[in-house]
Design a protein around this motif. Structure first.
Motif, PDB file in Angstrom:
ATOM      1  N   GLY A   9      -0.427  28.219  30.282  1.00  0.00           N
ATOM      2  CA  GLY A   9       0.966  28.645  30.194  1.00  0.00           C
ATOM      3  C   GLY A   9       1.634  28.908  31.521  1.00  0.00           C
ATOM      4  N   VAL A  10       1.095  28.387  32.617  1.00  0.00           N
ATOM      5  CA  VAL A  10       1.698  28.605  33.926  1.00  0.00           C
ATOM      6  C   VAL A  10       2.734  27.523  34.185  1.00  0.00           C
ATOM      7  N   VAL A  11       3.946  27.935  34.545  1.00  0.00           N
ATOM      8  CA  VAL A  11       4.994  26.986  34.865  1.00  0.00           C
ATOM      9  C   VAL A  11       4.816  26.531  36.307  1.00  0.00           C
ATOM     10  N   ASP A  12       4.839  25.238  36.522  1.00  0.00           N
ATOM     11  CA  ASP A  12       4.699  24.688  37.861  1.00  0.00           C
ATOM     12  C   ASP A  12       6.030  24.851  38.594  1.00  0.00           C
ATOM     13  N   PRO A  13       6.114  25.753  39.585  1.00  0.00           N
ATOM     14  CA  PRO A  13       7.408  25.983  40.244  1.00  0.00           C
ATOM     15  C   PRO A  13       7.942  24.747  40.936  1.00  0.00           C
ATOM     16  N   ARG A  15       7.596  21.506  40.207  1.00  0.00           N
ATOM     17  CA  ARG A  15       8.179  20.549  39.273  1.00  0.00           C
ATOM     18  C   ARG A  15       9.450  21.092  38.629  1.00  0.00           C
ATOM     19  N   LEU A  16       9.457  22.380  38.332  1.00  0.00           N
ATOM     20  CA  LEU A  16      10.651  22.977  37.743  1.00  0.00           C
ATOM     21  C   LEU A  16      11.805  22.935  38.727  1.00  0.00           C
ATOM     22  N   GLY A  17      11.541  23.228  39.993  1.00  0.00           N
ATOM     23  CA  GLY A  17      12.594  23.155  40.998  1.00  0.00           C
ATOM     24  C   GLY A  17      13.115  21.744  41.176  1.00  0.00           C
ATOM     25  N   LEU A  18      12.199  20.753  41.181  1.00  0.00           N
ATOM     26  CA  LEU A  18      12.612  19.359  41.310  1.00  0.00           C
ATOM     27  C   LEU A  18      13.451  18.932  40.115  1.00  0.00           C
ATOM     28  N   LEU A  19      13.032  19.332  38.922  1.00  0.00           N
ATOM     29  CA  LEU A  19      13.800  18.997  37.717  1.00  0.00           C
ATOM     30  C   LEU A  19      15.179  19.630  37.754  1.00  0.00           C
ATOM     31  N   THR A  20      15.267  20.885  38.204  1.00  0.00           N
ATOM     32  CA  THR A  20      16.554  21.564  38.288  1.00  0.00           C
ATOM     33  C   THR A  20      17.480  20.856  39.266  1.00  0.00           C
ATOM     34  N   ARG A  21      16.963  20.479  40.422  1.00  0.00           N
ATOM     35  CA  ARG A  21      17.791  19.803  41.428  1.00  0.00           C
ATOM     36  C   ARG A  21      18.273  18.450  40.919  1.00  0.00           C
ATOM     37  N   ALA A 203      15.575  30.969  41.778  1.00  0.00           N
ATOM     38  CA  ALA A 203      14.437  31.722  41.227  1.00  0.00           C
ATOM     39  C   ALA A 203      13.134  30.967  41.440  1.00  0.00           C
ATOM     40  N   VAL A 204      13.194  29.643  41.317  1.00  0.00           N
ATOM     41  CA  VAL A 204      12.000  28.826  41.561  1.00  0.00           C
ATOM     42  C   VAL A 204      11.548  28.963  43.008  1.00  0.00           C
ATOM     43  N   GLU A 206      12.044  31.482  44.991  1.00  0.00           N
ATOM     44  CA  GLU A 206      11.461  32.808  45.164  1.00  0.00           C
ATOM     45  C   GLU A 206      10.029  32.836  44.630  1.00  0.00           C
ATOM     46  N   ALA A 207       9.797  32.162  43.503  1.00  0.00           N
ATOM     47  CA  ALA A 207       8.427  32.084  42.975  1.00  0.00           C
ATOM     48  C   ALA A 207       7.511  31.350  43.940  1.00  0.00           C
ATOM     49  N   GLU A 208       8.033  30.310  44.613  1.00  0.00           N
ATOM     50  CA  GLU A 208       7.243  29.594  45.600  1.00  0.00           C
ATOM     51  C   GLU A 208       6.880  30.503  46.782  1.00  0.00           C
ATOM     52  N   GLN A 209       7.835  31.280  47.221  1.00  0.00           N
ATOM     53  CA  GLN A 209       7.573  32.190  48.336  1.00  0.00           C
ATOM     54  C   GLN A 209       6.528  33.239  47.944  1.00  0.00           C
ATOM     55  N   VAL A 210       6.617  33.728  46.715  1.00  0.00           N
ATOM     56  CA  VAL A 210       5.632  34.704  46.250  1.00  0.00           C
ATOM     57  C   VAL A 210       4.249  34.068  46.192  1.00  0.00           C
TER      58      VAL A 210
END
Length: 419
Positions: A9-13, A15-21, A203-204, A206-210
């Motif tokens: 259940g972990v979201v890949d940040p 891929r999510l960021g790429l999809l959002t862009r 938000a993605v 920020e998750a990458e930075q974390v």
């Protein structure tokens, strides 16, 4: 027997960021497709010649502004190194000239909407033109300025659309207030969709930075643990050696017998300190392969990397476990420090003394660091140390970097090490 660790259940940040862009970039053509459809099928040649360039210009500028406001994630950056020059996480503001051009184009888009607002069946379509332009500009503005821009343009569209519709009497069936509601409503809707996606993109990041901070912290904690062990064991002995050395120096020439006794004690203290240091390092290096695999999964999971371990570490002969544990430890450290991995698989194969451990991760840099034993085929100190250890047990360590970004670190031996 097979042991498997996985992060469910972990979201890949990434891929999510790429999809959002990509979604933000695709919204411009989608918004303007309705107006373009009206240009092709419903307008006379004169209106087509006037409005088609406006649609094309808004589409091009929308794409440029979105690219600036939502830059791609900086690639190949070492954790903790900061964003490279010219790249980074935050939006890049347009230049003054581009702002002037964008505002002029926004004015033309609003005027085009006003020209088309008196047609009840296409007023909605043409509201997308100023909507797309306003949304793209709003992406690069701070919250306060963004609200002012949206409010001002929405009011202008509402007033202009209603005024044009009332002055013209070509469409008596057009109800009062419809052009105003259509213009302002669709403009705010388009801007809201793109701003929500912008917030998701941030938000993605920020998750990458974390994730990167967690990886750095995991490596630093391991170093601190080892340093604390050495300090606790050796601090008092080194202090005693220093004091006894100063005492022996004062006794030389005054009481040679006592000086020699102090020097003997210094020798014994130094020998004991050396033995304890070797014991600490040996204990650090000789952790079982199973323990090291569990630690590896914990570190990688904490960094947001999906991890799976296949195989049974207990089948690896006891004499070989320190070397393969060191291989896993070095591989995990390199993944955390020198890659942008999302997935990692560790495979353990053991059969009658023939042992092979393979670490495979994605996200390897295009130009691997070779001075730190990083994820690459270089001769860094980490990999050099592993090769020496495996050579001593008749084994071999190899690395492979694939064009798709996968990196493999493998260690194997065909015979058991001597006891």
């Amino acid at each position: 027997m097979s042991t498997s660790f996985a992060v469910a259940g972990v979201v890949d940040p990434g891929r999510l960021g790429l999809l959002t862009r990509r979604t933000l970039l695709a919204l411009g053509p989608m918004w303007l497709l309705l107006a373009a459809n009206d240009v092709v099928f419903n307008l006379d040649p004169v209106r087509t010649a006037l409005t088609a360039p406006v649609i094309v210009a808004v589409l091009v500028q929308h794409t440029r502004l979105v690219r600036r406001a939502v830059p791609p994630r900086a690639v190949g950056r070492e954790p903790g190194a900061g964003p490279p020059e010219g790249q980074g996480y935050g939006p890049r503001s347009p230049s003054a000239a581009e702002w002037r051009w964008s505002l002029a184009l926004l004015a033309v888009a609003v005027a085009t909407w006003g020209e088309m607002a008196d047609r009840p069946y296409t007023a909605l379509d043409w509201a997308m033109v100023p909507g797309a332009m306003t949304a793209a500009l709003a992406l690069s503005l701070p919250a306060r300025a963004r609200r002012r821009l949206l409010t001002a343009v929405a009011l202008v569209c509402a007033v202009l659309g209603e005024a044009v519709a009332q002055w013209r009497h070509e469409t008596p069936g057009l109800l009062p207030g419809v052009p105003a509601a259509t213009g302002a409503g669709m403009l705010l809707f388009v801007a809201a969709v793109e701003l929500v996606l912008l917030r998701l993109w941030r938000a993605v990041l920020e998750a990458e930075q974390v994730r990167e901070a967690t990886a750095d912290l995991a490596v630093a904690e391991e170093r601190m643990r080892f340093a604390a062990d050495l300090h606790d064991l050796q601090g008092h002995r080194l202090q005693a050696i220093t004091l006894k050395g100063e005492l022996a120096e004062r006794l030389i020439g005054r009481s040679d017998h006592e000086a020699r006794a102090q020097l003997r004690e210094i020798t014994e203290l130094a020998r004991a300190a050396l033995e304890e240091s070797r014991a600490v390092v040996h204990g650090y290096r000789s952790a079982s392969l199973g323990t090291e695999l569990a630690n590896a999964v914990g570190l990688l999971e904490a960094a947001g990397i999906r991890t799976a371990v296949d195989g049974d570490a207990e089948r690896v002969p006891h004499q070989l476990q320190p070397a393969f544990a060191a291989l896993v430890r070095e591989g995990v450290t390199n993944i955390l420090r020198h890659s942008r991995a999302r997935h990692c698989r560790i495979t353990v194969t053991a059969d009658a003394g023939r042992v092979r451990v393979l670490l495979c991760n994605d996200g390897a840099p295009a130009h691997p660091a070779t001075d730190r034993g990083g994820s690459g085929s270089g001769n860094g100190s980490g990999l050099a140390g592993l090769r020496e250890r495996f050579h001593a047990i008749g084994g071999h360590v190899g690395t492979t970097t694939h064009p798709d970004g996968r990196f493999e670190l493998a260690g194997h031996t065909d015979r058991e090490a001597p006891a």
